[in-house]
Design a protein around this motif. Structure first.
Motif, PDB file in Angstrom:
ATOM      1  N   VAL A 370       8.281  -7.571  35.659  1.00  0.00           N
ATOM      2  CA  VAL A 370       6.826  -7.372  35.630  1.00  0.00           C
ATOM      3  C   VAL A 370       6.121  -8.493  36.369  1.00  0.00           C
ATOM      4  O   VAL A 370       5.156  -8.278  37.116  1.00  0.00           O
ATOM      5  CB  VAL A 370       6.329  -7.281  34.172  1.00  0.00           C
ATOM      6  CG1 VAL A 370       4.812  -7.289  34.116  1.00  0.00           C
ATOM      7  CG2 VAL A 370       6.879  -6.032  33.514  1.00  0.00           C
ATOM      8  N   THR A 371       6.640  -9.728  36.169  1.00  0.00           N
ATOM      9  CA  THR A 371       6.005 -10.878  36.809  1.00  0.00           C
ATOM     10  C   THR A 371       6.157 -10.828  38.320  1.00  0.00           C
ATOM     11  O   THR A 371       5.241 -11.208  39.065  1.00  0.00           O
ATOM     12  CB  THR A 371       6.593 -12.172  36.251  1.00  0.00           C
ATOM     13  OG1 THR A 371       6.422 -12.187  34.822  1.00  0.00           O
ATOM     14  CG2 THR A 371       5.919 -13.394  36.860  1.00  0.00           C
ATOM     15  N   ASN A 372       7.319 -10.356  38.782  1.00  0.00           N
ATOM     16  CA  ASN A 372       7.618 -10.431  40.210  1.00  0.00           C
ATOM     17  C   ASN A 372       7.536  -9.081  40.913  1.00  0.00           C
ATOM     18  O   ASN A 372       7.932  -8.991  42.082  1.00  0.00           O
ATOM     19  CB  ASN A 372       9.024 -11.012  40.410  1.00  0.00           C
ATOM     20  CG  ASN A 372       9.131 -12.431  39.877  1.00  0.00           C
ATOM     21  OD1 ASN A 372       8.592 -13.358  40.456  1.00  0.00           O
ATOM     22  ND2 ASN A 372       9.825 -12.594  38.756  1.00  0.00           N
ATOM     23  N   MET A 373       7.109  -8.045  40.225  1.00  0.00           N
ATOM     24  CA  MET A 373       7.029  -6.746  40.890  1.00  0.00           C
ATOM     25  C   MET A 373       5.970  -6.792  42.003  1.00  0.00           C
ATOM     26  O   MET A 373       4.987  -7.540  41.911  1.00  0.00           O
ATOM     27  CB  MET A 373       6.702  -5.635  39.884  1.00  0.00           C
ATOM     28  CG  MET A 373       5.348  -5.718  39.230  1.00  0.00           C
ATOM     29  SD  MET A 373       5.136  -4.474  37.934  1.00  0.00           S
ATOM     30  CE  MET A 373       5.542  -2.981  38.802  1.00  0.00           C
ATOM     31  N   PRO A 374       6.179  -6.052  43.060  1.00  0.00           N
ATOM     32  CA  PRO A 374       5.293  -6.133  44.238  1.00  0.00           C
ATOM     33  C   PRO A 374       3.965  -5.439  43.996  1.00  0.00           C
ATOM     34  O   PRO A 374       3.639  -4.430  44.613  1.00  0.00           O
ATOM     35  CB  PRO A 374       6.099  -5.426  45.318  1.00  0.00           C
ATOM     36  CG  PRO A 374       6.919  -4.432  44.572  1.00  0.00           C
ATOM     37  CD  PRO A 374       7.276  -5.087  43.273  1.00  0.00           C
ATOM     38  N   GLY A 375       3.186  -5.944  43.093  1.00  0.00           N
ATOM     39  CA  GLY A 375       1.892  -5.360  42.826  1.00  0.00           C
ATOM     40  C   GLY A 375       1.229  -6.056  41.661  1.00  0.00           C
ATOM     41  O   GLY A 375       1.872  -6.743  40.856  1.00  0.00           O
ATOM     42  N   MET A 376      -0.067  -5.888  41.565  1.00  0.00           N
ATOM     43  CA  MET A 376      -0.857  -6.506  40.494  1.00  0.00           C
ATOM     44  C   MET A 376      -1.041  -5.500  39.369  1.00  0.00           C
ATOM     45  O   MET A 376      -1.669  -4.456  39.531  1.00  0.00           O
ATOM     46  CB  MET A 376      -2.216  -6.946  41.032  1.00  0.00           C
ATOM     47  CG  MET A 376      -3.055  -7.736  40.037  1.00  0.00           C
ATOM     48  SD  MET A 376      -4.732  -8.054  40.663  1.00  0.00           S
ATOM     49  CE  MET A 376      -5.559  -6.535  40.180  1.00  0.00           C
ATOM     50  N   VAL A 377      -0.466  -5.829  38.211  1.00  0.00           N
ATOM     51  CA  VAL A 377      -0.622  -4.998  37.026  1.00  0.00           C
ATOM     52  C   VAL A 377      -1.907  -5.418  36.314  1.00  0.00           C
ATOM     53  O   VAL A 377      -2.211  -6.614  36.211  1.00  0.00           O
ATOM     54  CB  VAL A 377       0.591  -5.147  36.095  1.00  0.00           C
ATOM     55  CG1 VAL A 377       0.436  -4.254  34.869  1.00  0.00           C
ATOM     56  CG2 VAL A 377       1.879  -4.813  36.846  1.00  0.00           C
ATOM     57  N   TYR A 378      -2.652  -4.424  35.808  1.00  0.00           N
ATOM     58  CA  TYR A 378      -3.939  -4.761  35.207  1.00  0.00           C
ATOM     59  C   TYR A 378      -4.308  -3.753  34.130  1.00  0.00           C
ATOM     60  O   TYR A 378      -3.733  -2.654  34.051  1.00  0.00           O
ATOM     61  CB  TYR A 378      -5.048  -4.773  36.262  1.00  0.00           C
ATOM     62  CG  TYR A 378      -5.260  -3.419  36.919  1.00  0.00           C
ATOM     63  CD1 TYR A 378      -6.122  -2.480  36.368  1.00  0.00           C
ATOM     64  CD2 TYR A 378      -4.566  -3.071  38.081  1.00  0.00           C
ATOM     65  CE1 TYR A 378      -6.300  -1.243  36.948  1.00  0.00           C
ATOM     66  CE2 TYR A 378      -4.728  -1.835  38.667  1.00  0.00           C
ATOM     67  CZ  TYR A 378      -5.611  -0.929  38.098  1.00  0.00           C
ATOM     68  OH  TYR A 378      -5.766   0.310  38.683  1.00  0.00           O
ATOM     69  N   ARG A 379      -5.265  -4.148  33.296  1.00  0.00           N
ATOM     70  CA  ARG A 379      -5.946  -3.229  32.375  1.00  0.00           C
ATOM     71  C   ARG A 379      -7.440  -3.392  32.617  1.00  0.00           C
ATOM     72  O   ARG A 379      -7.976  -4.496  32.526  1.00  0.00           O
ATOM     73  CB  ARG A 379      -5.608  -3.511  30.921  1.00  0.00           C
ATOM     74  CG  ARG A 379      -6.533  -2.783  29.939  1.00  0.00           C
ATOM     75  CD  ARG A 379      -6.014  -2.723  28.537  1.00  0.00           C
ATOM     76  NE  ARG A 379      -5.023  -1.648  28.396  1.00  0.00           N
ATOM     77  CZ  ARG A 379      -4.641  -1.146  27.220  1.00  0.00           C
ATOM     78  NH1 ARG A 379      -5.150  -1.614  26.104  1.00  0.00           N
ATOM     79  NH2 ARG A 379      -3.737  -0.188  27.164  1.00  0.00           N
ATOM     80  N   TYR A 380      -8.095  -2.261  32.889  1.00  0.00           N
ATOM     81  CA  TYR A 380      -9.505  -2.274  33.287  1.00  0.00           C
ATOM     82  C   TYR A 380     -10.324  -1.435  32.321  1.00  0.00           C
ATOM     83  O   TYR A 380      -9.916  -0.335  31.928  1.00  0.00           O
ATOM     84  CB  TYR A 380      -9.643  -1.707  34.706  1.00  0.00           C
ATOM     85  CG  TYR A 380     -11.074  -1.473  35.156  1.00  0.00           C
ATOM     86  CD1 TYR A 380     -11.886  -2.528  35.552  1.00  0.00           C
ATOM     87  CD2 TYR A 380     -11.603  -0.182  35.185  1.00  0.00           C
ATOM     88  CE1 TYR A 380     -13.192  -2.306  35.956  1.00  0.00           C
ATOM     89  CE2 TYR A 380     -12.909   0.053  35.591  1.00  0.00           C
ATOM     90  CZ  TYR A 380     -13.702  -1.015  35.978  1.00  0.00           C
ATOM     91  OH  TYR A 380     -14.987  -0.799  36.387  1.00  0.00           O
ATOM     92  N   PHE A 381     -11.520  -1.970  31.946  1.00  0.00           N
ATOM     93  CA  PHE A 381     -12.471  -1.247  31.103  1.00  0.00           C
ATOM     94  C   PHE A 381     -13.756  -1.032  31.906  1.00  0.00           C
ATOM     95  O   PHE A 381     -14.338  -2.008  32.401  1.00  0.00           O
ATOM     96  CB  PHE A 381     -12.791  -2.032  29.838  1.00  0.00           C
ATOM     97  CG  PHE A 381     -11.682  -2.064  28.834  1.00  0.00           C
ATOM     98  CD1 PHE A 381     -11.594  -1.110  27.837  1.00  0.00           C
ATOM     99  CD2 PHE A 381     -10.693  -3.039  28.907  1.00  0.00           C
ATOM    100  CE1 PHE A 381     -10.564  -1.126  26.915  1.00  0.00           C
ATOM    101  CE2 PHE A 381      -9.662  -3.067  27.997  1.00  0.00           C
ATOM    102  CZ  PHE A 381      -9.592  -2.104  26.989  1.00  0.00           C
ATOM    103  N   PRO A 382     -14.210   0.201  32.054  1.00  0.00           N
ATOM    104  CA  PRO A 382     -15.455   0.445  32.791  1.00  0.00           C
ATOM    105  C   PRO A 382     -16.664  -0.025  31.988  1.00  0.00           C
ATOM    106  O   PRO A 382     -16.579  -0.326  30.798  1.00  0.00           O
ATOM    107  CB  PRO A 382     -15.458   1.970  32.970  1.00  0.00           C
ATOM    108  CG  PRO A 382     -14.651   2.480  31.831  1.00  0.00           C
ATOM    109  CD  PRO A 382     -13.600   1.447  31.561  1.00  0.00           C
ATOM    110  N   ALA A 383     -17.788  -0.070  32.668  1.00  0.00           N
ATOM    111  CA  ALA A 383     -19.019  -0.531  32.035  1.00  0.00           C
ATOM    112  C   ALA A 383     -19.503   0.474  31.001  1.00  0.00           C
ATOM    113  O   ALA A 383     -19.347   1.691  31.154  1.00  0.00           O
ATOM    114  CB  ALA A 383     -20.099  -0.746  33.090  1.00  0.00           C
ATOM    115  N   THR A 384     -20.060  -0.055  29.907  1.00  0.00           N
ATOM    116  CA  THR A 384     -20.687   0.750  28.855  1.00  0.00           C
ATOM    117  C   THR A 384     -22.088   0.180  28.615  1.00  0.00           C
ATOM    118  O   THR A 384     -22.429  -0.896  29.116  1.00  0.00           O
ATOM    119  CB  THR A 384     -19.854   0.703  27.565  1.00  0.00           C
ATOM    120  OG1 THR A 384     -19.791  -0.660  27.111  1.00  0.00           O
ATOM    121  CG2 THR A 384     -18.450   1.220  27.796  1.00  0.00           C
TER     122      THR A 384
END
Length: 987
Positions: A370-384
């Motif tokens: 997960v740390t070195n996988m070729p991409g940025m892992v994220y969790r995103y919350f839209p605006a409320t």
């Protein structure tokens, strides 16, 4: 109100007059003592009266306040009475209703005016009347020891009476007006006078219907509980812990055990589990814990004792060493009223522990991935409305991808948004808004400019999730700059496809054309602008194509190669060698189909000529047998004809001779049809073929043409319908070549066996056979008892032009043709042979999942209605027999022996001629020319074509609109059925 005020005024007036008298008396020089004393006494009396008046006024005010309070309380209790949830009825001592509340009105479905002055038993179920009357008698009668109703002690005279409870919650049934009886709980109170006589009875009825339903539901719930209790996968044990005098657990006694627990509670290693009920009330004696693990018994007692003493639940896991298993226990005290009682729920977690061990061993690797996988892992919350859009997690790859620290993006989501290229920002905003509005996965591709000025292409994908904080999108941002560059390179390379001689095109999964190269334009004649957006099946495919089967294989395996018959823009058929490849997206989902078509029309034409030449070679080897069998067919025909001409046999013998004539003629016609099919068949069309049916045709030819010294056996009649997708002529040729080789291997006679069945080719067999693939196959086996194949011949038998036969007796193309045809249909051939022990050839062809063809029962053709039929044929005997047949079935007949006469007759009688039956092969003017002439005269003319070589004319007749073709020799039923069908179709 006015009287006390007037009286007070009069007293005041009297005091004023008395005061005047006192003044007058004082003014007199000689006052009268008696008068003075009387005045003084009267003054005291007036003052006393005035004080009394004041006291009376105060008491009057208090009385009014008390009356108002009593009125309010009365209204309060009246409201409580009227709006109480239970039904209240007030009766006198005889049970006559005096008042009811609103709940009683609702329960009894009546108005209170209807109930007043009516006996209470009117609203009690008839079955309860006796008990109510008895109750009223007990209340009214003198007290006795046997009475269940006890009166209260006498109330002192003048004291306030209170209602006395007589009994509570006695279940009775009430009769509702116009409705059914309902159960109620009756509570009764009585009000007695100071003499002990009943004054009022207060009846309280509580509706028990809901309670009854609840009790029924509870009983059902309990039954369900017991069912689930014994059906649950987890073991459940309810037991009492036995303590010694020092509060140390010494044993356990079972109270309840479910079925899932019994297998383990006994002696599982011996295979003799106890029944659950047998454990109830039995001490443990250590047998169960020892079965789990010898070391678990003291721990089990200690755990249960601790739970019983402290009331705190314990969750633990135990390894059962004798059975090499893990169990998870949850031990708790279910009832505080029984502190020594504990419950245990346990289940087998061996699989989970095994998985946990595997997960534990790979946890470090997973975190590193997960740390070195070729991409940025994220969790995103839209605006409320109450918070801005934000990230709660960003992986460390943000440094490499965006040149931003993860915490920077978490603290300010706009730190990432500000990097998006201005030209791509609108599409980004729109994609996020669409995903958020519809709670859909998010996909976006665009450019970012990093803080160092680098331009990168990134792709974002995320999945919508329901998180505790609200809707969230978990996803991955990856750098696709290299891929975009590669796609650009691919587009540049796509230009090279335009110079390819092959037809290359791409379609989506709905068969809509997306790309069309110049090779496809040259092959099919459709320009790119005409082809793109069209459906392939409509644009190119033969309507009779089995392309649906090919699509199913493509979606299953990812690729397909084979021959396809397509149609060009000009309507010309073209045969192509097609290579189909399923193109998938980055997620591995099918996206489109790449097709490369190579024109092999000329190659197939040459191949067809080769196959026909090879079939003629095989037919030549059967010539003697064919001649012999045809002679056998003609012999009874000639003999019967001579007998019928020389004398008149009896009717029975005459019918038998006619049967021999018909049977021999049909046998000869069948043989001719089979030979024509074998020598001239239509190649190139791949259709579903019932193998047992075709194999039966081959068996018939073999039995008719092979020497009688060769016995032919088969298992065809015992087999279900097996379907393959082939050209039937090709499969016919394969089987005939194998049978001819088997015959040549048995010059002195033997046994030829043909069988058919279904088999599955597994991985093992597929690896052993070069052309085999895993799947379901129809296998056709040809076995002979001939001389067998020697090892030197075995290695070369499929080589073209290799033969062991004498010069002039074979070209060496038989087996090579067999192998080529079978391989073209994705099949393979297996051979087993030993010198002197015969040979066995097995032909494997992929099974086609197609429904069997339905066979409609034969229907007797209707008789004619006097219609006129024109019969055209250059054979006089055919004219004569056809005319006799039709006239015998209520048709009128006109005959013509050539085309010119037929045209002349039709011009003269076209208004009366219903149908024309015409032979296709006639001198001077053939049938095709005559039909076209008749159509010029009358475009709606009904024509039935007849020919001994029907296959030669079918396509040409269809081209001019003639659909009915009779193959000679035809039977009476076939002739009449054709005329009837033609008439129904045209009508």
């Amino acid at each position: 109100m006015s009287e006390p005020l007037n009286f007070d005024q009069k007293v005041q007036a009297a005091q004023a007059q008395l005061h005047q008298i006192q003044q007058q008396s004082a003014a007199d020089r000689a006052p009268d003592p008696l008068l003075a004393a009387a005045i003084a006494e009267l003054s005291v009396s007036l003052e006393a009266i005035q004080a009394t008046i004041a006291e009376l006024q105060q008491q009057n005010t208090q009385l009014r306040s008390t009356q108002q309070t009593l009125a309010a309380e009365r209204l309060h209790y009246q409201n409580l009475f009227d709006f109480a949830p239970d039904a209240y009825l007030v009766t006198d001592g005889k049970g006559i209703i005096q008042a009811i509340n609103g709940a009683a009105e609702s329960l009894l479905n009546i108005h209170r005016s209807y109930a007043e002055n009516k006996p209470l038993v009117l609203f009690i179920a008839e079955s309860e009347h006796f008990s109510i009357y008895t109750l009223l008698e007990q209340i009214a009668s003198p007290l006795s020891s046997q009475h269940t109703i006890k009166r209260p002690p006498l109330t002192p005279s003048g004291a306030m009476r209170q209602a006395t409870p007589l009994f509570q919650n006695r279940e009775v049934w009430m009769q509702l007006r116009g409705r059914e009886c309902v159960p109620v709980a009756l509570s009764l109170s009585g009000e007695y006078d100071d003499q002990g006589a009943i004054v009022w009875l207060y009846w309280l009825f509580h509706d028990l219907r809901e309670q009854k339903q609840t009790e029924a539901a509870l009983r059902e719930s309990e039954a369900t509980y017991h069912t689930l209790f014994n059906a649950m996968d987890e073991g459940f044990i309810l037991c009492d812990v036995i303590f010694d005098a020092h509060d140390r657990p010494v044993d356990i006694e079972y109270v309840e055990v479910n079925a899932a627990a019994t297998w383990m509670v006994g002696q599982p290693l011996t295979g003799q589990p106890f029944a659950g009920q047998a454990l109830t009330g039995q001490p443990l004696n250590g047998q169960w814990t020892r079965a789990i693990s010898p070391d678990f018994e003291p721990e089990w007692l200690e755990l249960c004792g601790r739970v019983a003493l402290t009331g705190k639940a314990i969750h633990t896991e135990v390894r059962a060493s004798p059975v090499n298993a893990w169990y998870e226990f949850y031990i708790f005290r279910p009832d505080e009223a029984h502190p020594q009682r504990v419950a245990a729920i346990y289940k087998d977690i061996s699989d989970r522990k095994h998985v946990e061990a595997q997960l534990q061993s790979s946890q470090t690797k997973f975190e590193a991935l997960v740390t070195n996988m070729p991409g940025m892992v994220y969790r995103y919350f839209p605006a409320t409305p109450d918070r801005p859009h934000h990230f709660t997690f960003v992986s460390q790859h943000a440094h490499k991808l965006l040149e931003l620290a993860p915490e920077t993006i978490v603290q300010d989501a706009n730190a990432f948004v500000n990097l998006i290229h201005p030209d791509d920002l609108p599409s980004f905003v729109e994609s996020v808004a669409h995903a958020v509005a519809h709670f859909l996965p998010w996909h976006w591709q665009g450019r970012v400019i990093t803080p160092s000025g680098q331009l990168k292409w990134i792709q974002g994908n995320s999945q919508a999730q329901h998180a505790p904080e609200g809707a969230a999108w978990d996803g991955l941002l990856v750098d696709i700059s290299d891929r975009v560059l590669a796609e650009q390179t691919i587009r540049e390379q796509a230009a090279l496809l335009e110079i390819s001689s092959d037809a290359i095109f791409v379609r989506d999964l709905n068969n809509c054309i997306l790309y069309w190269n110049r090779g496809a334009e040259r092959l099919y004649g459709w320009h790119t602008s005409e082809a793109v957006g069209q459906i392939v099946d409509v644009l190119l495919q033969d309507p009779n194509s089995t392309i649906d089967v090919v699509m199913q294989r493509l979606l299953k395996t990812g690729e397909w190669r084979g021959e396809v018959q397509n149609i060009t823009k000009s309507g010309q058929p073209v045969t192509v060698e097609a290579r189909w490849t399923l193109v998938r997206d980055d997620a591995g989902q099918p996206r489109s189909i790449l097709t490369v078509d190579t024109d092999i029309t000329e190659k197939k034409r040459l191949e067809t000529q080769f196959y026909r030449a090879q079939r003629l070679e095989s037919l030549g080897t059967l010539a003697n047998g064919i001649a012999h069998d045809l002679n056998n067919v003609f012999t009874p025909i000639v003999a019967v004809a001579q007998l019928l001409r020389s004398y008149q046999p009896k009717p029975e013998a005459q019918q038998e001779m006619f049967r021999i004539l018909e049977s021999s003629a049909k046998r000869g016609a069948s043989m001719v049809k089979q030979i024509l099919t074998f020598t001239r068949g239509t190649e190139g069309k791949q259709v579903p073929v019932a193998v047992p049916t075709l194999l039966q045709e081959v068996v018939n030819i073999v039995r008719q043409t092979f020497p009688k010294s060769i016995q032919v056996h088969d298992n065809i009649a015992k087999q279900p319908l097996l379907i393959v997708s082939v050209d039937p002529t090709h499969l016919h040729q394969v089987l005939m070549n194998l049978c001819v080789n088997a015959r040549d291997a048995m010059p002195n006679g033997g046994t030829l066996t043909l069988t058919v069945g279904k088999t599955v080719v597994d991985e093992c067999l597929a690896q052993m056979k070069l052309d085999a693939k895993v799947g379901d196959y129809v296998v056709i086996t040809v076995t002979d008892t001939g001389m067998g194949i020697t090892p030197d011949v075995y290695d070369r038998m499929f080589e073209p032009f290799f033969t062991t036969k004498a010069q002039g007796h074979g070209t060496g193309l038989g087996l090579s043709t067999v192998l080529g045809i079978v391989k073209s249909y994705d099949g393979f051939v297996a051979v087993e042979s030993q010198p002197g022990a015969g040979s066995q050839f097995r032909v494997y062809l992929p099974t086609l999942d197609a429904p069997p063809l339905s066979i409609e029962p034969a229907v007797e053709p209707p008789l004619g209605q006097g219609q006129l039929v024109l019969v055209v044929d250059d054979e006089a005997m055919i004219l004569q027999t056809t005319q006799a047949t039709l006239e015998a079935h209520n048709y009128r007949v006109m005959t013509a022996s050539n085309g010119a006469a037929a045209i002349a007759y039709y011009i003269q009688h076209q208004q009366h001629i219903d149908t024309v039956v015409i032979d296709m092969m006639m001198p001077e003017m053939d049938g095709l020319t005559v039909i076209q002439a008749l159509q010029t005269i009358n475009p709606r003319v009904k024509v039935i074509a007849a020919s001994g070589l029907a296959g030669n004319y079918r396509q040409r007749l269809q081209a001019i609109g003639v659909t009915t073709l009779l193959a000679k020799p035809f039977t009476t039923v076939e002739l009449l059925q054709s005329i009837s069908t033609q008439q129904r179709t045209d009508s």
